[in-house]
Write a protein that holds these residues in place. Structure first.
Motif, mmCIF file in Angstrom:
data_model
loop_
_atom_site.group_PDB
_atom_site.id
_atom_site.type_symbol
_atom_site.label_atom_id
_atom_site.label_comp_id
_atom_site.label_asym_id
_atom_site.label_seq_id
_atom_site.Cartn_x
_atom_site.Cartn_y
_atom_site.Cartn_z
ATOM 1 N N THR A 38 0.869 -1.167 0.000
ATOM 2 C CA THR A 38 0.000 0.000 0.000
ATOM 3 C C THR A 38 0.909 1.222 0.000
ATOM 4 O O THR A 38 2.126 1.101 0.190
ATOM 5 C CB THR A 38 -0.918 0.052 1.248
ATOM 6 N N ARG A 40 1.239 3.504 2.211
ATOM 7 C CA ARG A 40 1.889 3.663 3.514
ATOM 8 C C ARG A 40 2.956 2.590 3.748
ATOM 9 O O ARG A 40 4.029 2.873 4.252
ATOM 10 C CB ARG A 40 0.850 3.640 4.631
ATOM 11 N N SER A 41 2.681 1.350 3.391
ATOM 12 C CA SER A 41 3.656 0.284 3.652
ATOM 13 C C SER A 41 4.919 0.439 2.818
ATOM 14 O O SER A 41 5.992 -0.015 3.218
ATOM 15 C CB SER A 41 3.038 -1.091 3.399
ATOM 16 N N ALA A 51 4.594 -4.114 8.046
ATOM 17 C CA ALA A 51 3.376 -4.440 7.302
ATOM 18 C C ALA A 51 3.377 -5.895 6.858
ATOM 19 O O ALA A 51 2.365 -6.593 6.973
ATOM 20 C CB ALA A 51 3.238 -3.525 6.087
ATOM 21 N N SER A 55 0.873 -8.517 8.602
ATOM 22 C CA SER A 55 -0.153 -9.064 7.709
ATOM 23 C C SER A 55 -0.009 -10.577 7.567
ATOM 24 O O SER A 55 -1.009 -11.279 7.402
ATOM 25 C CB SER A 55 -0.113 -8.380 6.340
ATOM 26 N N ILE A 99 -6.888 -5.333 6.084
ATOM 27 C CA ILE A 99 -6.266 -4.095 5.583
ATOM 28 C C ILE A 99 -6.397 -2.978 6.609
ATOM 29 O O ILE A 99 -5.424 -2.255 6.877
ATOM 30 C CB ILE A 99 -6.875 -3.683 4.226
ATOM 31 N N GLU A 103 -3.166 -1.194 8.327
ATOM 32 C CA GLU A 103 -2.991 0.245 8.097
ATOM 33 C C GLU A 103 -3.035 1.026 9.409
ATOM 34 O O GLU A 103 -2.296 1.994 9.588
ATOM 35 C CB GLU A 103 -4.039 0.768 7.112
ATOM 36 N N LYS A 104 -3.886 0.609 10.331
ATOM 37 C CA LYS A 104 -3.938 1.262 11.646
ATOM 38 C C LYS A 104 -2.598 1.110 12.366
ATOM 39 O O LYS A 104 -2.074 2.070 12.934
ATOM 40 C CB LYS A 104 -5.061 0.656 12.478
ATOM 41 N N LYS A 107 -0.027 3.301 10.689
ATOM 42 C CA LYS A 107 -0.266 4.711 11.003
ATOM 43 C C LYS A 107 0.315 5.049 12.371
ATOM 44 O O LYS A 107 0.896 6.114 12.566
ATOM 45 C CB LYS A 107 -1.763 5.006 10.962
#
Length: 111
Positions: A38, A40-41, A51, A55, A99, A103-104, A107
């Protein structure tokens, strides 16, 4: 019932296999082909590694849940088409939750 049962088992096993593969053969560097990708990753190496490792754990965990819950859905919902659509909805929900969780976490690390 058999088709929905096969679908739930296959989807869960694919998640588990993908998680195990990413856990034991994580992508070494940021790339556009393999790994949890993503915006961000792919921002930096620290987020990339987190990530992919996080994941991988979630894929395994959710794959097991998918096998169990999918099997229950297949056994409870007698109409084949309704069971397949229920399983597809559940799979979509699992992917969205995965996801959102990754993502949290990214972040929080990116602050």
């Amino acid at each position: 019932m058999m088709g929905s049962l096969i679908l739930s088992l296959a989807a869960g096993l694919i998640f588990i296999a993908a998680g195990l593969f990413m856990k034991y053969k994580p992508p070494a560097k940021i790339n556009a082909i393999y790994g949890y990708r993503t915006f961000r990753s792919m921002k930096n190496e620290v987020l990339w590694k987190e990530a992919n490792s996080y994941s991988a754990v979630l894929l395994i965990r959710y794959g097991i849940a998918m096998v169990i819950i999918g099997t229950l859905i297949s056994l409870i919902v007698r109409q084949e088409l309704a069971a397949v659509f229920s399983l597809m909805g559940f799979m979509l929900l699992v992917i969205i939750v995965l996801i959102l969780q990754v993502e949290k976490r990214l972040k929080e690390l990116d602050k």
